[in-house]
Design an enzyme around this catalytic site. Sequence first.
Site, mmCIF file in Angstrom:
data_model
loop_
_atom_site.group_PDB
_atom_site.id
_atom_site.type_symbol
_atom_site.label_atom_id
_atom_site.label_comp_id
_atom_site.label_asym_id
_atom_site.label_seq_id
_atom_site.Cartn_x
_atom_site.Cartn_y
_atom_site.Cartn_z
ATOM 1 N N GLY A 1 -0.130 3.695 -2.826
ATOM 2 C CA GLY A 1 -0.167 5.138 -2.602
ATOM 3 C C GLY A 1 1.261 5.653 -2.493
ATOM 4 N N PRO B 1 -4.787 3.482 8.649
ATOM 5 C CG PRO B 1 -5.186 4.920 6.846
ATOM 6 C CD PRO B 1 -4.098 4.173 7.546
ATOM 7 C CG ASN C 1 1.933 5.809 4.161
ATOM 8 O OD1 ASN C 1 2.165 6.577 5.093
ATOM 9 N ND2 ASN C 1 1.014 4.881 4.232
ATOM 10 N N PRO C 2 0.851 8.173 1.886
ATOM 11 C CG PRO C 2 -0.383 7.810 -0.063
ATOM 12 C CD PRO C 2 0.709 7.224 0.773
ATOM 13 C CB CYS C 3 -2.860 7.633 5.521
ATOM 14 S SG CYS C 3 -4.032 7.438 4.161
ATOM 15 N N GLY C 4 0.343 8.995 6.203
ATOM 16 C CA GLY C 4 1.288 9.461 7.223
ATOM 17 C C GLY C 4 1.789 8.407 8.188
ATOM 18 C CD GLU C 5 -0.609 4.704 7.042
ATOM 19 O OE1 GLU C 5 -0.801 5.932 6.988
ATOM 20 O OE2 GLU C 5 -1.068 3.910 6.227
ATOM 21 C CB ALA D 1 -0.905 0.010 1.227
ATOM 22 C CB CYS D 2 3.227 2.346 2.265
ATOM 23 S SG CYS D 2 1.842 1.983 3.311
#
Length: 570
Positions: free
Chosen positions: A118, A418, A271-275, A89-90
């Site tokens: 992402g 998330p 990555n896009p959501c910061g995690e 995903a990242c």
Amino acid sequence: MSLSFSSSALVVLKKRYLKKDKNGRVIESPEKMLQRVADSVARADKDFDGTADIKALAAQFYDLMSKGWFIPNSPTLMNAGRRLGQLSACFVLPVEDSIESIFDSLKHTAMIHKSGGGTGFSFSRVRPANDKVLSTAGVSSGPISFMAVFDAATETVKQGGTRRGANMAILRVDHPDIEEFIACKDDPGFLQNFNISVGLTQEFMEALEKGGDYELVNPRTRNSVKTLNAPKIFDMIVNSAWQSGEPGIIFLDRINEANPTPALGEIEATNPCGEQPLLPYESCNLGSINLGKMAEGGTLDKNRLKAVIRTAVHFLDNVVEINKYPLKEIKEQTLATRKVGLGVMGFADLLIKLGVPYDSEEAVALAHDIMSLISEESKKASAQLGEARGNFPAYAGSIYDRPETPYMRNATTTTLAPTGSISIIANASSGIEPIFAVAYTRRVLDGEKLHEFHPLFEEMAKEQGFFTEDLAKNIALEGSIQEMTNIPKEVRRLFKTSHDISPDWHVRIQAAFQKYTDNAVSKTVNFPHTATREDVEKVFKLARETGCKGVTIYRDGSRDHQVLSVASRS
Ligand code: ADP
């Protein structure tokens, strides 16, 4: 008991995960999808042990997923055992200060988006707007104009017909274009496929504390070009975040203190959501344990949780092995560190099952307990794999390169995602967020709407005899039940939604999880529409004080469209 898919889950699965024929007809059942994933991920064991019982391992993986105890990130579900085979995903891609590098990255971004991943970027190395361009004797256009190019490309490339891409842009607070960056999403139509975060440095945080100035540095010349007042810039960040929910902030110093492989370079982006902080060209695959399913009869079953952690780490390491990487550089960098990110979803569901309110000391203590267990067990599992399969190649010079930890298969084991889509599939509360609503309307893809109750509330309402059709309608309309006196007080206390929980508690729960997480935590701190800029400022400072690696806020009603809203609850 196996996972019974909710109607929302089935809609999402049919639209994006299950195999289709040429005419777009679904030709795979959800069970077959899980079997496909389990079989293909289990097969990796053959690389290490010719005698491995692949069938038994596949059955174990299938069991975890079909019970809804553990679900890997979306690309693994979509692509494992299929031609595409891209399972992460990242991603983070480098953006250097040259047209060649920027447009190479653009191409690579499109390739990653096509495969379901992402992308995150640091634009900090790009020279500022109006700086010199030697080859043409002209002037440069600066990071924000290049971000707009990435945004337009993302808009155009639908991910293999499944989901549109998501991006993260990070700019260091000492970049000369920082003021323009901070305000660049105040216009709601601009950069819709980007989340943005300001990368705060230690120098900046020190200047902020003293109320003083800090220097802006041109990345091309490395010269200091001017000074800005740190409190003034901080106010600008707060103001924009208050207005539009963006930018978020990330603490680059803290992320690099936790960088497991400092010898490979500094971490500049997530990555896009910061995690998931990553090095350039690094990718990571995630998976989440559904905590709601880890309780039996009102208590947390730690033995079950431990067993799931171990199998999940094995699963995620196999994903690193069988993954088809979209680029040679990504393959090399990812296989050097073998980062995986095990996290959780359903934390709020677990709390309800245990009778613990989200905004309580008990919940914070539980977060510590659970995440320290996941950290410890996942490291043990990774060490065992390291002993059997070999350490991650960048082990020498890493934080694990010491006598007490001779074996480690993965440079990181934990991340809190998330779980936007997989929590819908598992019918769980997302990540570590409070429940979003007691009864809600889900906007699932292309504006389709579905109405649902929180399953635990429905159960409790029926048991305790206060369930009526009218009540259901009212809750769906109101979202919050805090003012509904016809519902027992203890029930109201347990079913607080994101908006009923005060921002401080959001941060404290995030910090409790962060303490035991190698990577970072995806979490949105929700504010009511009436919150002030000072409220936002306090939360930013609290996030720093409590050891978070960054923070994202959202003030109710401040933005209609969010990058990742397609699959999330609305
Ligand atoms: P999921 O539930 O689909 O597995 P998450 O919501 O947990 O995904 O997000 C995890 C990561 O997956 C994000 O931080 C991002 O890197 C990637 N991701 C999520 N949604 C998208 C999207 N629409 N396009 C591209 N990448 C995405």
